[in-house]
Design a protein around this motif. Structure first.
Motif, PDB file in Angstrom:
ATOM      1  N   LYS A   1       0.783  -1.282  -0.037  1.00  0.00           N
ATOM      2  CA  LYS A   1      -0.036   0.023  -0.035  1.00  0.00           C
ATOM      3  C   LYS A   1       0.814   1.299   0.206  1.00  0.00           C
ATOM      4  CE  LYS A   1      -3.507  -2.670   0.237  1.00  0.00           C
ATOM      5  NZ  LYS A   1      -4.471  -2.966  -0.922  1.00  0.00           N
ATOM      6  N   GLY A   2       2.112   1.012  -0.236  1.00  0.00           N
ATOM      7  CA  GLY A   2       2.918   2.211  -0.307  1.00  0.00           C
ATOM      8  C   GLY A   2       2.941   3.088  -1.573  1.00  0.00           C
ATOM      9  N   TYR A   3       3.357   4.336  -1.820  1.00  0.00           N
ATOM     10  CA  TYR A   3       3.373   5.117  -2.768  1.00  0.00           C
ATOM     11  C   TYR A   3       4.348   5.358  -3.774  1.00  0.00           C
ATOM     12  CZ  TYR A   3      -0.974   6.676  -0.485  1.00  0.00           C
ATOM     13  OH  TYR A   3      -2.413   6.629   0.045  1.00  0.00           O
ATOM     14  N   PHE A   4       4.074   5.197  -5.026  1.00  0.00           N
ATOM     15  CA  PHE A   4       5.227   5.638  -5.814  1.00  0.00           C
ATOM     16  C   PHE A   4       5.064   6.882  -6.670  1.00  0.00           C
ATOM     17  CE2 PHE A   4       7.048   4.925 -10.237  1.00  0.00           C
ATOM     18  CZ  PHE A   4       8.352   5.323 -10.066  1.00  0.00           C
ATOM     19  N   LEU A   5       5.732   7.832  -6.811  1.00  0.00           N
ATOM     20  CA  LEU A   5       5.357   9.215  -7.433  1.00  0.00           C
ATOM     21  C   LEU A   5       6.415   9.441  -8.408  1.00  0.00           C
ATOM     22  CD1 LEU A   5       3.741  11.699  -7.502  1.00  0.00           C
ATOM     23  CD2 LEU A   5       5.210  12.705  -6.064  1.00  0.00           C
ATOM     24  N   GLN A   6       5.922   9.353  -9.673  1.00  0.00           N
ATOM     25  CA  GLN A   6       6.939   9.334 -10.900  1.00  0.00           C
ATOM     26  C   GLN A   6       6.460  10.638 -11.588  1.00  0.00           C
ATOM     27  OE1 GLN A   6       6.349   5.961 -13.661  1.00  0.00           O
ATOM     28  NE2 GLN A   6       7.714   6.782 -14.937  1.00  0.00           N
ATOM     29  N   VAL A   7       7.695  11.439 -11.968  1.00  0.00           N
ATOM     30  CA  VAL A   7       7.626  12.766 -12.758  1.00  0.00           C
ATOM     31  C   VAL A   7       8.424  12.680 -13.753  1.00  0.00           C
ATOM     32  CG1 VAL A   7       7.749  15.317 -12.505  1.00  0.00           C
ATOM     33  CG2 VAL A   7       7.015  13.861 -10.571  1.00  0.00           C
ATOM     34  N   GLY A   8       7.774  13.213 -15.016  1.00  0.00           N
ATOM     35  CA  GLY A   8       8.698  13.070 -16.108  1.00  0.00           C
ATOM     36  C   GLY A   8       7.963  14.111 -16.874  1.00  0.00           C
ATOM     37  N   PRO A   9       8.854  14.354 -18.173  1.00  0.00           N
ATOM     38  CA  PRO A   9       8.306  15.439 -19.169  1.00  0.00           C
ATOM     39  C   PRO A   9       6.947  15.324 -19.941  1.00  0.00           C
ATOM     40  CG  PRO A   9       9.959  14.138 -20.170  1.00  0.00           C
ATOM     41  CD  PRO A   9       9.844  13.607 -18.740  1.00  0.00           C
ATOM     42  N   GLY A  10       6.036  16.277 -19.876  1.00  0.00           N
ATOM     43  CA  GLY A  10       4.920  16.177 -20.642  1.00  0.00           C
ATOM     44  C   GLY A  10       5.232  16.215 -22.179  1.00  0.00           C
ATOM     45  N   PRO A  11       4.241  15.871 -22.630  1.00  0.00           N
ATOM     46  CA  PRO A  11       4.255  15.950 -24.381  1.00  0.00           C
ATOM     47  C   PRO A  11       4.947  17.256 -24.893  1.00  0.00           C
ATOM     48  CG  PRO A  11       2.058  15.082 -23.674  1.00  0.00           C
ATOM     49  CD  PRO A  11       2.469  15.667 -22.482  1.00  0.00           C
ATOM     50  N   LYS A  12       4.561  18.309 -24.220  1.00  0.00           N
ATOM     51  CA  LYS A  12       5.027  19.493 -25.123  1.00  0.00           C
ATOM     52  C   LYS A  12       6.171  20.254 -24.178  1.00  0.00           C
ATOM     53  CE  LYS A  12       1.994  20.459 -28.318  1.00  0.00           C
ATOM     54  NZ  LYS A  12       2.250  20.890 -29.576  1.00  0.00           N
ATOM     55  N   HIS A  13       6.803  19.495 -23.265  1.00  0.00           N
ATOM     56  CA  HIS A  13       7.845  20.299 -22.415  1.00  0.00           C
ATOM     57  C   HIS A  13       9.067  20.786 -23.287  1.00  0.00           C
ATOM     58  CE1 HIS A  13      10.213  20.702 -18.747  1.00  0.00           C
ATOM     59  NE2 HIS A  13      10.963  19.754 -19.181  1.00  0.00           N
ATOM     60  N   LEU A  14       9.497  21.952 -23.048  1.00  0.00           N
ATOM     61  CA  LEU A  14      10.518  22.345 -23.596  1.00  0.00           C
ATOM     62  C   LEU A  14      10.410  22.604 -25.312  1.00  0.00           C
ATOM     63  CD1 LEU A  14      13.419  21.202 -21.450  1.00  0.00           C
ATOM     64  CD2 LEU A  14      12.104  23.224 -21.179  1.00  0.00           C
TER      65      LEU A  14
END
Length: 261
Positions: free
Chosen positions: A164-177
Motif C-alpha cells: 500500500k506504499g506510494y510511488f510518485l513518478q515525474v517526467g516530461p509532458g508531451p510539450k515540455h520545452l
C-alpha cells in the motif's frame, strides 16, 4: 534503514562511519553523506560542472510550480519513510523534508557531486551515493518513493516499498520545452507518455504547464544540460544555442501517483 552493499547486513552509524556486523565500513563525508558505491563498481552520474549549472538554474525558481505541486501531493499521503531515488542536487528532496518534518527522508544519487551539493542545505535528509538500481535499503522499509526525471527500476522499487506504499513518478509532458526543441531540430515531436506499472494502481495523474522566460545565456545552457538533447544535438546547433541570450519556452510535466497493490 541502511544496509551494506557488500553483504546486505544492517549498517549502524558509529561516529563518522557506517559499519555492519561483518566489519564492512563506509566513511561519512564531511558534508554528511555516505558513499555506498563499491570500489570495483563504476561510479558515474553528473559531473561537478553540470551539477553547478543545474543548481544555478533550479535556484532561480523556474520549476517552482512543479516542486509545490509534488509537495501538495505528498502531504496527502501517510509517509513516515520517503525515498528520493535519483535525487540529484536535492532541490526537491530538501523541500520535501521541509514540508514533512516528521518524515524520515532519504536521497540517493550516483553522482557524488550532486549529493555533496544536496548536503549543503543541512536539511536533515539522509543522503547517500548509490545507483537507483541497487538501493542500500531493507525490503519493505519505506512508505513512499519518488522519481523525478530519473531512471527507474520498478523491481527495486517494489522490493523496498511497503504494501500500500506510494510511488510518485515525474517526467516530461508531451510539450515540455517545445520552443527549446524548435531551436535545435527541424522536426519536433511530442514526448510519449507511458502510464501504468504492474502491481500498482494509478491513484492520481496530472499535467503541470507553464511558460518560462530565461533572460541570460548561462541559464539557457544550464537548462539544455539538464535534458537528453544535450547529448544528442549536433554540435552546430548546440553552438547556436550557446549564443542565445533570451528564450521563452513551454514547460510541461507529467505527474503520476501510484499505490502498491
Amino acid at each position: 534503514m541502511l544496509i551494506c552493499p557488500k553483504c546486505n547486513g544492517e549498517l549502524i552509524k558509529n561516529n563518522n562511519v557506517y559499519i555492519c556486523n561483518n566489519g564492512h565500513s563506509f566513511d561519512i563525508a564531511k558534508r554528511g553523506y555516505v558513499n555506498l558505491v563499491l570500489g570495483n563498481a563504476k561510479s558515474t552520474g553528473d559531473d561537478k560542472k553540470m551539477v553547478r549549472s543545474r543548481t544555478q538554474f533550479l535556484n532561480q525558481g523556474y520549476y517552482e510550480n512543479l516542486r509545490k505541486c509534488i509537495g501538495e501531493i505528498l502531504t496527502t499521503c501517510d509517509l513516515r519513510v520517503l525515498v528520493d531515488a535519483g535525487c540529484g542536487e536535492g532541490y526537491y528532496t530538501n523541500y520535501f523534508k521541509q514540508i514533512l518534518p516528521l518524515c524520515n527522508v532519504f536521497g540517493f544519487d550516483l553522482s557524488k557531486y550532486a549529493i555533496d551539493e544536496a548536503c549543503k542545505a543541512k536539511s536533515g535528509v539522509c543522503y547517500g551515493v548509490c545507483s537507483s538500481f541497487h538501493l542500500p535499503l531493507n525490503d519493505k522499509c519505506c512508505d513512499g518513493i519518488i522519481s523525478i526525471f530519473a531512471p527507474i527500476d520498478m523491481k527495486e522499487n517494489t522490493r523496498i516499498l511497503k504494501s500500500k506504499g506510494y510511488f510518485l513518478q515525474v517526467g516530461p509532458g508531451p510539450k515540455h520545452l517545445w520552443e527549446l526543441k524548435q531551436k535545435l531540430y527541424s522536426n519536433v515531436y511530442e514526448n510519449n507518455i507511458e502510464v501504468g506499472h504492474e502491481g500498482y494502481k494509478l491513484v492520481k495523474e496530472k499535467y503541470i504547464e507553464d511558460t518560462i522566460t530565461i533572460n541570460n545565456k548561462e541559464d539557457i545552457w544550464a537548462l539544455f544540460q539538464m535534458t537528453p538533447y544535450y547529448w544528442r544535438t549536433p554540435k552546430s546547433k548546440s553552438e547556436q544555442l550557446h549564443q542565445l541570450h533570451r528564450l521563452s519556452t513551454t514547460i510541461q510535466f507529467h505527474v503520476a501517483l501510484y499505490k502498491k497493490e
